[in-house]
Design an enzyme around this catalytic site. Structure first.
Site, PDB file in Angstrom:
ATOM      1  N   ASP A  65       0.488  -1.472   0.057  1.00  0.00           N
ATOM      2  CA  ASP A  65      -0.045  -0.335  -0.059  1.00  0.00           C
ATOM      3  C   ASP A  65       0.912   1.376  -0.380  1.00  0.00           C
ATOM      4  OD1 ASP A  65      -2.109  -1.573  -0.052  1.00  0.00           O
ATOM      5  OD2 ASP A  65      -2.604  -0.931   2.062  1.00  0.00           O
ATOM      6  N   HIS A 212       3.330  -2.304   3.275  1.00  0.00           N
ATOM      7  CA  HIS A 212       2.703  -0.693   3.178  1.00  0.00           C
ATOM      8  C   HIS A 212       4.614  -0.166   2.578  1.00  0.00           C
ATOM      9  CE1 HIS A 212       0.453  -1.313   5.863  1.00  0.00           C
ATOM     10  NE2 HIS A 212      -0.543  -0.740   5.115  1.00  0.00           N
TER      11      HIS A 212
END
Length: 259
Positions: A65, A212
């Site tokens: 992400d 992430h």
């Protein structure tokens, strides 16, 4: 009903034919309804995104992400290249605007470009119109930058409701969650990330792993994660290659199963 009764009294041949026709229609309706049900994301009264995939192939998908920071992005891409791994990057509109060159670089290296909403809001709280806007604004930005028509959407915070899943699919996207959370966002350190992923109870064929690109220790843990997964025999593929894109249904745990 009176007409049917009159036919039944008058002619047994007609009776047989009539009953036969009713039977054929009933069977057809049953299979038609079944087909509708099994090609949707509906489980009971709930709409579910894809958490993982039912597959006999020893494959998992790695996803990042991208909602803040880009300092480690190129190094992450270099590590992925080193191990010949393609991943999926879910990007917010703000990240796309702030780092357009990184978006182009991710695409140029052959990774999936995924949609993570325009403003990283809690989308279950939004109206259908606002949900659509959050998805399509990023879609158009990425399309303008790269020419890519994205089809994978991950809701911020993993937050969704029936409305959002339906909106996502109406926008011609597959709603994507994850089954293995690396917990890199908690900043416990690289070794913690490695142990969390490689020993996760949900790590199995068809798992989707969440990381992430902006988390503090992700870059430092990534190489060990890739090596560990490959040593366990897993092929690491982008989500677009892992998921079922045509007829499928979901089980109660959010596993995507082919019809």
């Amino acid at each position: 009903m009176k007409i049917i009764n009159d036919i039944l009294r008058k002619d047994s041949a007609k009776t047989f034919l009539l009953l036969f026709c009713f039977a054929i229609i009933s069977v057809g309706v049953h299979f038609y309804k079944q087909d509708i049900i099994t090609t949707s994301s509906t489980v009971g009264k709930k709409e579910l995104p894809i958490y993982c995939v039912d597959t006999d192939k020893k494959q998992v998908a790695l996803s990042f992400d991208a909602a803040w920071g880009d300092e480690d992005t190129i190094q992450i891409l270099d590590i992925l290249d080193k191990y010949k791994v393609k991943a999926t990057f879910f990007m917010t509109g703000g990240w796309v605007e702030a780092y357009p060159d990184k978006v182009k670089e991710i695409a140029a290296r052959g990774h999936d470009l995924g949609n993570h909403s325009e403003n990283h809001k809690q989308m279950s709280k939004l109206s259908v119109a606002d949900q659509t806007s959050e998805i399509m604004k990023v879609h158009e930005k990425v399309k303008t930058l790269t020419g890519v028509e994205m089809t994978l959407f991950r809701p911020p915070f993993g937050d969704y409701n029936n409305s959002l899943v339906t909106t996502t699919m109406t926008c011609k996207y597959y709603p994507i969650q994850w089954s293995v959370d690396s917990l890199d966002w908690k900043n416990y350190g690289a070794s913690s990330i490695v142990k969390t992923v490689l020993n996760h109870k949900a790590l199995c064929n068809g798992a989707i792993i969440l990381m992430h690109n902006g988390a503090k220790y992700t870059k430092d843990a990534l190489e060990q994660v890739l090596v560990g997964l490959q040593e366990q025999g897993y092929e690491i593929v982008p989500i677009s290659q892992l998921i079922i894109t045509e007829k499928y249904h979901m089980d109660t745990a959010g596993k995507q199963i082919a019809d």
